[in-house]
Design an enzyme around this catalytic site. Structure first.
Site, PDB file in Angstrom:
ATOM      1  N   GLU A   1     -76.016 -18.665  36.118  1.00 58.37           N
ATOM      2  CA  GLU A   1     -74.800 -17.969  35.653  1.00 58.37           C
ATOM      3  C   GLU A   1     -75.042 -17.166  34.376  1.00 58.37           C
ATOM      4  O   GLU A   1     -74.354 -17.321  33.362  1.00 58.37           O
ATOM      5  CB  GLU A   1     -73.670 -18.986  35.488  1.00 58.37           C
ATOM      6  CG  GLU A   1     -73.417 -19.756  36.772  1.00 58.37           C
ATOM      7  CD  GLU A   1     -72.296 -20.780  36.687  1.00 58.37           C
ATOM      8  OE1 GLU A   1     -71.618 -20.852  35.645  1.00 58.37           O
ATOM      9  OE2 GLU A   1     -72.116 -21.520  37.665  1.00 58.37           O
TER      10      GLU A   1
ATOM     11  N   HIS B   1     -69.477 -20.475  46.098  1.00 59.06           N
ATOM     12  CA  HIS B   1     -68.199 -21.196  45.947  1.00 59.06           C
ATOM     13  C   HIS B   1     -67.107 -20.250  46.453  1.00 59.06           C
ATOM     14  O   HIS B   1     -66.510 -19.487  45.689  1.00 59.06           O
ATOM     15  CB  HIS B   1     -67.955 -21.583  44.487  1.00 59.06           C
ATOM     16  CG  HIS B   1     -68.920 -22.608  43.975  1.00 59.06           C
ATOM     17  ND1 HIS B   1     -68.986 -23.884  44.473  1.00 59.06           N
ATOM     18  CD2 HIS B   1     -69.863 -22.528  43.012  1.00 59.06           C
ATOM     19  CE1 HIS B   1     -69.933 -24.574  43.846  1.00 59.06           C
ATOM     20  NE2 HIS B   1     -70.483 -23.763  42.958  1.00 59.06           N
TER      21      HIS B   1
ATOM     22  N   GLU C   1     -74.851 -23.446  46.534  1.00 60.33           N
ATOM     23  CA  GLU C   1     -73.748 -24.357  46.174  1.00 60.33           C
ATOM     24  C   GLU C   1     -72.528 -24.143  47.084  1.00 60.33           C
ATOM     25  O   GLU C   1     -71.389 -24.226  46.651  1.00 60.33           O
ATOM     26  CB  GLU C   1     -73.346 -24.149  44.710  1.00 60.33           C
ATOM     27  CG  GLU C   1     -74.492 -24.316  43.729  1.00 60.33           C
ATOM     28  CD  GLU C   1     -74.071 -24.170  42.287  1.00 60.33           C
ATOM     29  OE1 GLU C   1     -72.857 -24.287  41.997  1.00 60.33           O
ATOM     30  OE2 GLU C   1     -74.947 -23.942  41.424  1.00 60.33           O
TER      31      GLU C   1
ATOM     32  N   ASP D   1     -69.364 -24.133  49.166  1.00 58.82           N
ATOM     33  CA  ASP D   1     -68.175 -24.920  49.494  1.00 58.82           C
ATOM     34  C   ASP D   1     -67.026 -23.918  49.614  1.00 58.82           C
ATOM     35  O   ASP D   1     -67.178 -22.742  49.285  1.00 58.82           O
ATOM     36  CB  ASP D   1     -67.881 -26.035  48.485  1.00 58.82           C
ATOM     37  CG  ASP D   1     -67.835 -25.588  47.027  1.00 58.82           C
ATOM     38  OD1 ASP D   1     -68.045 -26.443  46.140  1.00 58.82           O
ATOM     39  OD2 ASP D   1     -67.601 -24.379  46.767  1.00 58.82           O
TER      40      ASP D   1
HETATM   41  O1  G3I Z   1     -70.357 -38.481  32.734  1.00 55.24           O
HETATM   42  C1  G3I Z   1     -69.196 -38.197  31.920  1.00 55.24           C
HETATM   43  C2  G3I Z   1     -68.363 -39.455  31.728  1.00 55.24           C
HETATM   44  O2  G3I Z   1     -69.123 -40.412  30.995  1.00 55.24           O
HETATM   45  C3  G3I Z   1     -67.087 -39.115  30.968  1.00 55.24           C
HETATM   46  O3  G3I Z   1     -66.270 -40.257  30.881  1.00 55.24           O
HETATM   47  C4  G3I Z   1     -66.336 -38.011  31.703  1.00 55.24           C
HETATM   48  C5  G3I Z   1     -65.106 -37.622  30.916  1.00 55.24           C
HETATM   49  O4  G3I Z   1     -64.879 -36.263  31.009  1.00 55.24           O
HETATM   50  O5  G3I Z   1     -67.198 -36.842  31.842  1.00 55.24           O
HETATM   51  C6  G3I Z   1     -68.352 -37.140  32.617  1.00 55.24           C
HETATM   52  O6  G3I Z   1     -69.154 -35.981  32.704  1.00 55.24           O
HETATM   53  C7  G3I Z   1     -68.636 -35.015  33.633  1.00 55.24           C
HETATM   54  C8  G3I Z   1     -69.788 -34.665  34.623  1.00 55.24           C
HETATM   55  O7  G3I Z   1     -69.378 -33.624  35.520  1.00 55.24           O
HETATM   56  C9  G3I Z   1     -70.200 -35.881  35.445  1.00 55.24           C
HETATM   57  O8  G3I Z   1     -69.144 -36.250  36.277  1.00 55.24           O
HETATM   58  C10 G3I Z   1     -68.270 -33.763  32.841  1.00 55.24           C
HETATM   59  O9  G3I Z   1     -67.141 -34.050  32.039  1.00 55.24           O
HETATM   60  C11 G3I Z   1     -67.922 -32.646  33.815  1.00 55.24           C
HETATM   61  O10 G3I Z   1     -67.732 -31.426  33.105  1.00 55.24           O
HETATM   62  C12 G3I Z   1     -69.084 -32.419  34.778  1.00 55.24           C
HETATM   63  O11 G3I Z   1     -68.675 -31.415  35.698  1.00 55.24           O
HETATM   64  C13 G3I Z   1     -69.748 -30.842  36.458  1.00 55.24           C
HETATM   65  C14 G3I Z   1     -69.881 -29.370  36.057  1.00 55.24           C
HETATM   66  O12 G3I Z   1     -70.809 -28.691  36.917  1.00 55.24           O
HETATM   67  C15 G3I Z   1     -70.372 -29.220  34.631  1.00 55.24           C
HETATM   68  O13 G3I Z   1     -71.677 -29.763  34.537  1.00 55.24           O
HETATM   69  C16 G3I Z   1     -69.390 -30.971  37.935  1.00 55.24           C
HETATM   70  O14 G3I Z   1     -69.437 -32.346  38.332  1.00 55.24           O
HETATM   71  C17 G3I Z   1     -70.358 -30.167  38.786  1.00 55.24           C
HETATM   72  O15 G3I Z   1     -69.951 -30.178  40.146  1.00 55.24           O
HETATM   73  C18 G3I Z   1     -70.382 -28.719  38.287  1.00 55.24           C
HETATM   74  O16 G3I Z   1     -71.310 -28.025  39.061  1.00 55.24           O
HETATM   75  C19 G3I Z   1     -71.394 -26.613  38.744  1.00 55.24           C
HETATM   76  C20 G3I Z   1     -72.848 -26.205  38.837  1.00 55.24           C
HETATM   77  O17 G3I Z   1     -73.625 -26.992  37.952  1.00 55.24           O
HETATM   78  C21 G3I Z   1     -72.996 -24.717  38.547  1.00 55.24           C
HETATM   79  N1  G3I Z   1     -72.149 -23.914  39.463  1.00 55.24           N
HETATM   80  C22 G3I Z   1     -70.723 -24.303  39.431  1.00 55.24           C
HETATM   81  C23 G3I Z   1     -70.588 -25.779  39.782  1.00 55.24           C
HETATM   82  C24 G3I Z   1     -69.130 -26.187  39.830  1.00 55.24           C
HETATM   83  O18 G3I Z   1     -68.527 -26.056  38.574  1.00 55.24           O
END
Ligand code: G3I
Length: 354
Positions: free
Chosen positions: A150, A235, A265, A267
């Site tokens: 990105e 997406h 990715e 969906d």
């Molecule tokens: O692990 C922590 C947890 O300890 C905490 O309690 C909780 C509270 O917010 O957060 C948890 O971390 C979260 C993590 O996912 C694991 O579940 C983060 O907040 C959350 O922001 C994170 O979201 C991920 C996001 O990328 C940011 O990394 C999504 O699961 C994931 O599906 C998403 O994937 C992205 C790709 O990397 C790039 N392309 C877009 C795609 C969708 O947004």
């Protein structure tokens, strides 16, 4: 005490994967259809046997949803925490799968400490150190890396507008060649990919995002930067038509640069689709079919990955909850692991068969 795989274990499994005839580059290994993969939620892999079984049954590639992002790998400037990434690498090796690496440089999922980096020299040192340490650890296991994810501004103002974050603030656009060169040096086997989203529609924003990405790719090519492919995240929005002509024109130019095309990715964001499940699933499958057909008419994607395999675990409701409160249905399997029409579409383009 959990016994974590050593680097030797990981490489041994890579050799094992290679003897299984898995392609080194992540390219489709014959049979025409692409490798299929999914992002994996590690917590579910251990806790949910039905989820793990579908991943094993259908995937030749797996990518961690978070474990190879800075936020997970780098709790501090001094530390690297490979625990979760190594767990998925060992799982992949046990099941003859390859990994996708996601991602070495991204504005998202960054810890706080890099914000303290101010000088160009310090930024380059930290970025290169991260990439060399992480990419060299999985040599032979990772088929392809999203080296940069990105890079394009979300709503570009012009055809060179890149997303602003710590590496652009300190290194400018040079962070991209720096990252790719560091990755190529650390892992000469992996295919190196620039991964992007929202470039498949006809709206002005999508058209401009494609233009920025194409300019960036041309610039990298002109500089002799080691890049092998473009990742279309895919997406898709169920209510936004695919710009078939615009996307194909873009892909023809990408292929003219000799670059692979991966769907990384996939969906279908269904927040604006009808509530009726059968209707919604059919519409989601149809837009995915249009997307994949549009790509395949120019070039067969070298891999097709969905961002999750089951509606039970998807990021979509984080941002696109439905107004009627019904669960989103963006993925090939429903929450009970039953195949949906979208799985049939994916299976036409990739080896996702049970
Ligand atoms: O692990 C922590 C947890 O300890 C905490 O309690 C909780 C509270 O917010 O957060 C948890 O971390 C979260 C993590 O996912 C694991 O579940 C983060 O907040 C959350 O922001 C994170 O979201 C991920 C996001 O990328 C940011 O990394 C999504 O699961 C994931 O599906 C998403 O994937 C992205 C790709 O990397 C790039 N392309 C877009 C795609 C969708 O947004």
């Amino acid at each position: 005490m959990t016994q974590h795989p050593t680097r030797r274990d990981l490489l041994t499994t890579a050799a094992c994967a290679a003897t299984l005839g898995l392609p080194s580059s992540g390219l489709a290994a014959g049979g025409g259809r692409a490798l299929y993969g999914s992002c994996v939620k590690l917590s579910a892999l251990d806790a949910e046997p039905d989820y793990a079984a579908e991943i094993v049954k259908r995937c030749q590639l797996v990518v961690p949803e978070g474990a190879l992002k800075w936020a997970d790998l780098r709790p501090s400037r001094e530390r690297f925490d490979f625990t979760d990434a190594d767990r998925l690498a060992a799982f992949a090796g046990r099941h003859g799968m390859r990994l996708r690496g996601h991602t070495l440089a991204w504005y998202g999922a960054m810890p706080d400490w890099p914000e303290a980096i101010t000088s160009r020299a310090e930024a380059e040192r930290e970025l290169v150190r991260h990439i060399e340490t992480v990419a060299s650890r999985y040599v032979g296991l990772v088929a392809s890396w999203d080296v940069v994810n990105e890079a394009v501004a979300d709503r570009p103002k012009d055809a060179s507008d890149l997303r602003s974050f710590v590496w652009t603030r300190t290194l400018g656009p040079d962070y991209i060649p720096i990252a790719f060169r560091a990755a190529a040096s650390a892992d000469p086997l992996a295919r190196l990919v620039l991964n992007e989203y929202d470039i498949e529609c006809a709206d002005e924003r999508s058209v401009m995002r494609r233009a920025v990405l194409l300019n960036l790719l041309r610039s990298l090519r002109d500089k002799g930067v080691p890049i092998h492919g473009v990742g279309l995240q895919g997406h898709l929005h169920g209510d936004r038509p695919i710009d078939r002509a615009g996307l194909q024109n873009f892909l023809v130019q990408v292929r003219a640069m000799g670059l692979d095309v991966l769907v990384t990715e996939l969906d279908v964001i269904d927040d604006k689709l009808p509530a009726d499940v059968a209707t919604r699933d059919a519409k989601a499958a149809e837009i995915a079919r249009t997307f994949l057909t549009t790509i395949a008419e120019v070039t067969p994607p070298s891999a097709v990955l969905t961002w999750g395999i089951s509606d039970r675990h998807t990021w979509v409701p984080q941002w696109f909850k439905r107004e009627d409160g019904m669960p989103n249905r963006p993925l090939p399997l429903d929450a009970a692991m039953r195949p949906k029409p979208l799985m049939s579409v994916v299976e036409q383009f990739a080896r996702a068969s049970a």
